[in-house]
Structure formats: structure tokens, C-alpha cells
Design a protein around this motif. Structure first.
Motif, PDB file in Angstrom:
ATOM      1  N   UNK A 165      34.774  40.757  31.990  1.00  0.00           N
ATOM      2  CA  UNK A 165      35.606  41.227  33.095  1.00  0.00           C
ATOM      3  C   UNK A 165      35.018  40.942  34.460  1.00  0.00           C
ATOM      4  N   UNK A 166      35.787  41.306  35.492  1.00  0.00           N
ATOM      5  CA  UNK A 166      35.324  41.167  36.856  1.00  0.00           C
ATOM      6  C   UNK A 166      36.014  40.054  37.613  1.00  0.00           C
ATOM      7  N   UNK A 167      35.786  40.048  38.913  1.00  0.00           N
ATOM      8  CA  UNK A 167      36.419  39.066  39.788  1.00  0.00           C
ATOM      9  C   UNK A 167      36.072  37.630  39.393  1.00  0.00           C
ATOM     10  N   UNK A 168      34.846  37.422  38.875  1.00  0.00           N
ATOM     11  CA  UNK A 168      34.438  36.060  38.524  1.00  0.00           C
ATOM     12  C   UNK A 168      35.171  35.531  37.296  1.00  0.00           C
ATOM     13  N   UNK A 169      35.882  36.408  36.595  1.00  0.00           N
ATOM     14  CA  UNK A 169      36.621  35.991  35.412  1.00  0.00           C
ATOM     15  C   UNK A 169      38.115  35.818  35.683  1.00  0.00           C
ATOM     16  N   UNK A 170      38.535  35.850  36.938  1.00  0.00           N
ATOM     17  CA  UNK A 170      39.930  35.560  37.266  1.00  0.00           C
ATOM     18  C   UNK A 170      40.232  34.113  36.869  1.00  0.00           C
ATOM     19  N   UNK A 171      41.399  33.895  36.268  1.00  0.00           N
ATOM     20  CA  UNK A 171      41.733  32.568  35.753  1.00  0.00           C
ATOM     21  C   UNK A 171      41.747  31.506  36.840  1.00  0.00           C
ATOM     22  N   UNK A 172      42.314  31.804  37.994  1.00  0.00           N
ATOM     23  CA  UNK A 172      42.405  30.806  39.057  1.00  0.00           C
ATOM     24  C   UNK A 172      42.112  31.479  40.393  1.00  0.00           C
ATOM     25  N   UNK A 173      41.630  30.726  41.368  1.00  0.00           N
ATOM     26  CA  UNK A 173      41.265  31.310  42.663  1.00  0.00           C
ATOM     27  C   UNK A 173      42.478  31.743  43.456  1.00  0.00           C
ATOM     28  N   UNK A 174      42.209  32.487  44.499  1.00  0.00           N
ATOM     29  CA  UNK A 174      43.292  32.947  45.355  1.00  0.00           C
ATOM     30  C   UNK A 174      43.926  34.215  44.812  1.00  0.00           C
ATOM     31  N   UNK A 175      45.047  34.554  45.382  1.00  0.00           N
ATOM     32  CA  UNK A 175      45.712  35.810  45.043  1.00  0.00           C
ATOM     33  C   UNK A 175      46.834  35.560  44.040  1.00  0.00           C
ATOM     34  N   UNK A 176      46.486  34.950  42.902  1.00  0.00           N
ATOM     35  CA  UNK A 176      47.506  34.517  41.955  1.00  0.00           C
ATOM     36  C   UNK A 176      47.409  35.212  40.604  1.00  0.00           C
ATOM     37  N   UNK A 177      46.228  35.642  40.203  1.00  0.00           N
ATOM     38  CA  UNK A 177      46.031  36.279  38.901  1.00  0.00           C
ATOM     39  C   UNK A 177      45.168  37.527  39.072  1.00  0.00           C
ATOM     40  N   UNK A 178      45.315  38.451  38.141  1.00  0.00           N
ATOM     41  CA  UNK A 178      44.566  39.698  38.194  1.00  0.00           C
ATOM     42  C   UNK A 178      43.167  39.530  37.601  1.00  0.00           C
ATOM     43  N   UNK A 179      42.193  40.231  38.131  1.00  0.00           N
ATOM     44  CA  UNK A 179      40.883  40.228  37.473  1.00  0.00           C
ATOM     45  C   UNK A 179      40.964  41.024  36.169  1.00  0.00           C
ATOM     46  N   UNK A 180      40.406  40.502  35.085  1.00  0.00           N
ATOM     47  CA  UNK A 180      40.481  41.234  33.823  1.00  0.00           C
ATOM     48  C   UNK A 180      39.395  42.303  33.741  1.00  0.00           C
ATOM     49  N   UNK A 181      39.645  43.290  32.896  1.00  0.00           N
ATOM     50  CA  UNK A 181      38.578  44.221  32.538  1.00  0.00           C
ATOM     51  C   UNK A 181      38.057  43.810  31.163  1.00  0.00           C
ATOM     52  N   UNK A 182      36.804  44.082  30.906  1.00  0.00           N
ATOM     53  CA  UNK A 182      36.202  43.700  29.631  1.00  0.00           C
ATOM     54  C   UNK A 182      36.655  44.636  28.518  1.00  0.00           C
ATOM     55  N   UNK A 183      37.096  44.056  27.416  1.00  0.00           N
ATOM     56  CA  UNK A 183      37.506  44.841  26.263  1.00  0.00           C
ATOM     57  C   UNK A 183      36.305  45.534  25.635  1.00  0.00           C
ATOM     58  N   UNK A 184      36.491  46.779  25.275  1.00  0.00           N
ATOM     59  CA  UNK A 184      35.459  47.491  24.524  1.00  0.00           C
ATOM     60  C   UNK A 184      35.439  46.961  23.086  1.00  0.00           C
ATOM     61  N   UNK A 185      34.303  47.120  22.432  1.00  0.00           N
ATOM     62  CA  UNK A 185      34.183  46.636  21.060  1.00  0.00           C
ATOM     63  C   UNK A 185      35.260  47.233  20.170  1.00  0.00           C
ATOM     64  N   UNK A 186      35.512  48.532  20.320  1.00  0.00           N
ATOM     65  CA  UNK A 186      36.533  49.196  19.500  1.00  0.00           C
ATOM     66  C   UNK A 186      37.919  48.620  19.778  1.00  0.00           C
ATOM     67  N   UNK A 187      38.174  48.210  21.026  1.00  0.00           N
ATOM     68  CA  UNK A 187      39.474  47.618  21.363  1.00  0.00           C
ATOM     69  C   UNK A 187      39.636  46.252  20.712  1.00  0.00           C
ATOM     70  N   UNK A 188      38.547  45.486  20.616  1.00  0.00           N
ATOM     71  CA  UNK A 188      38.622  44.189  19.941  1.00  0.00           C
ATOM     72  C   UNK A 188      38.936  44.401  18.464  1.00  0.00           C
ATOM     73  N   UNK A 189      38.291  45.383  17.865  1.00  0.00           N
ATOM     74  CA  UNK A 189      38.549  45.689  16.457  1.00  0.00           C
ATOM     75  C   UNK A 189      39.999  46.135  16.241  1.00  0.00           C
TER      76      UNK A 189
END
Length: 442
Positions: free
Chosen positions: A188-212
Motif C-alpha cells: 500500500x501507500x502513495x508509491x503503489x498508485x498505478x499511474x501518476x497524477x490524480x487519476x487512481x487511488x492509493x491502495x491500502x495493503x491487504x492483511x494476511x487474513x484478508x488475502x486468505x
């Protein structure tokens, strides 16, 4: 030039159709065993399913599902999908893959995307899918569904709205049914936004339990799809969506069991495939779409982390038999804005061909599909010619090694829904046509 053959019209009603339509089987070769019939128009057996030809309609997002978040039909396929996909079924495609369908509400690319997360067979999502499946079957086509999660590419508006705003993407906020606070990724975080600029949301990191939990949601959706009558399930592991994000070290910076080593980064995909295989019928084929490479070789973005590349895809391909995956759908790219692609007619077909050679060198028989810039009948024919054992020796003697076992096309079917019929005519193959269209095709 060949001719389209039309066999005597059937007066038998298509099985299970709640309305009258003849039991059509358009696109099937009249004489599939004739040595002159190209591999493209020979049947393809995958587990308990036989495709009448080797032309597959690739999944195409149409952003036309019910989008009102307050509606019980949110995410459901609509009459548009019956008209769109049903027309392709009537015009002879061997297999049609329904567009990326999310296993969770926040896994849609846009609020207008299709989903299959609602419990039970009485839901609008299930009923919408069942209607599309039933019509495709009435026309003699096989139909599958691509199960997906968009990950960090989620919660954007439909692309035609982005086009009107002259942007590559527009964030979908709550006012248009979006979920900006629940866009997720392996990291997660701003560095994980798909593309630069104000076009996509920054993701939050999934918890291990959420991946499961995500693994179980893929399995639940697959179970529902099977109950709706689909013939094939495809896992979407390509184009920078969530599973691809987990596969690539560029986007997966996790330190738990789902990050780090190749084994850990492929764990989610392996668990999803295993869970799906456990709930669908034994005779049902399981497909996987991957991006064979991030196209980040020698790029600064991947200097420290590495990237998903062809050696990674080949290693993964050799794991598929143990996961119960029968067919590898080979695409590429879509996971990083700095990808360097020099597209040409065969750029992805060559990737598929290389992976197929490695699979066969390992004495494995996972089938491979090629996709990308396939528009002409002759090129489609040449890609798969000799893939069938009966014609393999002849193809090798002619110096023509097949690149794939089937071809997948998307945009070409938007331009030319009758592609199968016209391709058969160009290649001199006699095929069946739908009764209702026969007068215009003979």
C-alpha cells in the motif's frame, strides 16, 4: 474462397431454452476429420469439454453491468450482455469468455463492472449470468467466465467518461458508487498508485487474513458460476490486476507468506487455483490468464526488486498441472507505468510460442492460448496449425511449429462479430451456420 455449408435446418428446439430457437451449432466444421480442414476448425478437447473450433472470444470489459450500489442487482449482467455475447455465440465462436467478473465488491475496475459475490442462486448476479449462459448454449457455443479482482486499479469510472474528460483515468468516489477507502493491493501507500497524477487511488495493503479470505471468495464465485452452467472458469492473473500485483516483485513488497520469494509471491495464485479446482466439477476446464512479462527488463523501476518476466512465467507454467490448470492464456504487461513495449504483429504470439515449447520440453501437456493483434484468418490458422497430434508431423515437416493450441481475440470481434464465418470462407472450410442467418450467408 470456400463456401459456407448449411445443413438442413433443425426443427428441434434448443435444449433448456425458454423460447423457441433451433439447436444451432454455427462455426462447426462439416467435415472436421477431413485432412484438408485446418487445425483452427478442428475440435479441441479440454477435460470434459469439447470446443467445436479453436477460436475463443477473449474477455472484454464493457462497463455495462448494473452500477447502483443500493440496487440488489448491482454487478449483475444485463440484457446488453445477452445481446452482445449472444450475438457472438450465434456467429460461431467456439468459446466465449465473459468479461472480468469480480469476486468481491471492491474488486471491480469501475462501479459498472460485473460481479459474482452475492450468495446463493436466487441473487440477481446469479440469474443474470445464468441467462447469458443459457442463450450461448442454445446457439451451440461454450461459455466461460473470467474471475478477477482489480486490486489497485479499482474504483475508477468507465473509460468513455475518462475519454470525455481527456484523462487516462478518473477516480470513482462515493458519489458515483466508488470505494476510495477500500482500494487494495499486496502493498500500500502513495508509491503503489498505478499511474501518476490524480487519476487512481492509493491502495491500502491487504492483511494476511484478508488475502486468505480472498482465496475463499474466488472459490465461492467459481462454485456459483459452475452452478449457473458455465463450461470454463478462467482466473485473471494478468494486466496489473490483483493476482498479477502479487506475482510481481515490483508491486509485491510484502514480508508475510505472500511476499518475497517466488514461492511466496505465487502463493495466492496457487491457493486460488487449488480452491477453485476443489469446488468445480472434475470435467470442467480451468484456465489461467497471465502477463508473461512486465516489460520492465533493464528499467529503473525494477533495478532493485526485479520484475515478473519470461523465466518467471515459464517456471509458473510448469507448476500448472499440479494445480489443476488446463489452459494458459498468454498476454503481457499492464503492471507498471514504465513498461517498455514495442508492439508488433507477433509480439505476444511469440511469448506464447516460447512458453508452449518449454511446456512440451518438460513433457507436460498444458494447452496454450495466443492473444494480441490476431485479425486475419490466415494468421490465426498459422498460429495453431499442427497443434493437433494428427497434424503435428505434417506441420513440423513444413517447418511450421505451432505457437498455440487456440487463438483468443477481443477487439476484432467488436469490429467483426461474424469473424468465424468469414474466416471459414477465406480458408475454404465448410461450416454450419445459424438457421436464422442462413439466407444472408449462403
Amino acid at each position: 474462397m470456400g463456401s459456407i455449408s448449411f445443413r438442413s435446418p433443425s426443427i428441434q428446439r434448443a435444449r433448456d431454452a425458454p423460447y423457441f430457437t433451433p439447436a444451432n451449432n454455427a462455426g462447426a466444421a462439416v467435415n472436421p476429420e477431413d485432412p484438408s480442414t485446418p487445425t483452427l476448425f478442428r475440435p479441441l478437447q479440454i477435460r470434459g469439454v469439447t470446443l467445436k473450433n479453436r477460436v475463443i472470444v477473449a474477455p472484454m470489459c464493457t462497463y455495462s453491468a448494473e452500477s447502483d450500489p443500493e440496487s440488489p442487482a448491482v454487478g449483475a449482467l444485463t440484457d446488453f450482455h445477452i445481446a452482445h455475447l449472444g450475438h457472438l455465440a450465434a456467429k460461431g465462436a467456439g468459446l466465449i469468455l465473459i468479461e472480468a467478473t469480480s469476486v468481491q465488491p471492491n474488486g471491480r475496475i469501475s462501479p459498472n463492472d460485473s460481479g459474482l459475490w452475492q450468495e446463493g442462486t436466487d441473487s440477481a448476479q446469479f440469474k443474470g449470468l445464468r441467462r447469458v449462459v443459457d442463450f450461448a448454449h442454445s446457439q451451440g457455443a461454450k461459455i466461460g467466465i473470467q474471475l478477477a479482482h482489480a486490486g489497485r486499479k479499482a474504483s475508477t469510472v468507465s473509460p468513455w467518461l475518462a475519454y470525455l474528460a481527456k484523462q487516462r483515468g478518473i477516480k470513482a468516489d462515493e458519489s458515483v458508487g466508488g470505494w476510495p477507502s477500500n482500494v487494495v493491493g499486496p502493498s500500500g501507500g502513495e508509491e503503489q498508485i498505478w499511474a501518476p497524477g490524480d487519476q487512481f487511488w492509493p491502495p491500502r495493503e491487504l492483511k494476511t487474513a484478508e488475502v486468505e479470505e480472498l482465496v475463499q471468495d474466488f472459490a465461492r464465485s467459481a462454485d456459483l458460476a459452475a452452478k449457473a452452467g458455465v463450461d470454463v472458469i478462467e482466473i485473471h492473473g494478468a494486466h496489473g490486476y490483483l493476482i498479477h500485483q502479487f506475482l510481481s516483485p515490483v508491486t509485491n513488497r510484502r514480508t508475510d507468506k505472500y511476499g518475497g520469494s517466488f514461492e511466496n509471491r505465487t502463493r495466492l495464485l496457487c491457493e486460488v487455483a487449488t480452491a477453485i479446482r476443489a469446488v468445480i466439477p472434475k470435467e470442467m476446464p480451468l484456465f489461467l490468464r497471465i502477463s508473461a512479462t512486465d516489460w520492465l527488463e533493464n528499467q529503473t523501476a525494477a533495478e532493485q526488486t526485479g520484475s515478473w518476466d519470461m523465466p518467471s512465467s515459464i517456471q509458473l507454467a510448469k507448476m500448472l498441472p499440479d494445480l489443476g490448470v488446463d489452459f494458459l492464456d498468454v498476454s503481457s504487461g499492464g503492471n507498471h507505468q514504465n513498461q517498455r513495449i514495442e508492439p508488433h504483429t507477433n509480439y505476444q504470439i511469440d511469448l506464447a510460442g516460447e512458453i508452449r515449447r518449454e511446456i512440451h520440453a518438460a513433457n507436460q501437456n498444458t494447452l496454450v492460448g495466443a492473444v494480441g493483434f490476431i485479425t486475419e484468418a490466415e494468421s490465426a490458422r498459422d498460429i495453431v496449425q499442427g497443434a493437433e497430434e494428427a497434424q503435428a508431423t505434417e506441420a513440423m515437416l513444413a517447418g511450421q511449429e505451432p505457437k498455440a493450441d487456440a487463438v483468443l481475440m477481443a477487439r476484432q470481434f467488436l469490429r467483426e462479430p461474424e469473424w468465424v464465418l468469414t474466416a471459414a470462407k477465406k480458408l475454404g472450410v465448410q461450416i454450419s451456420v445459424p438457421c436464422q442467418f442462413a439466407r444472408g450467408l449462403l
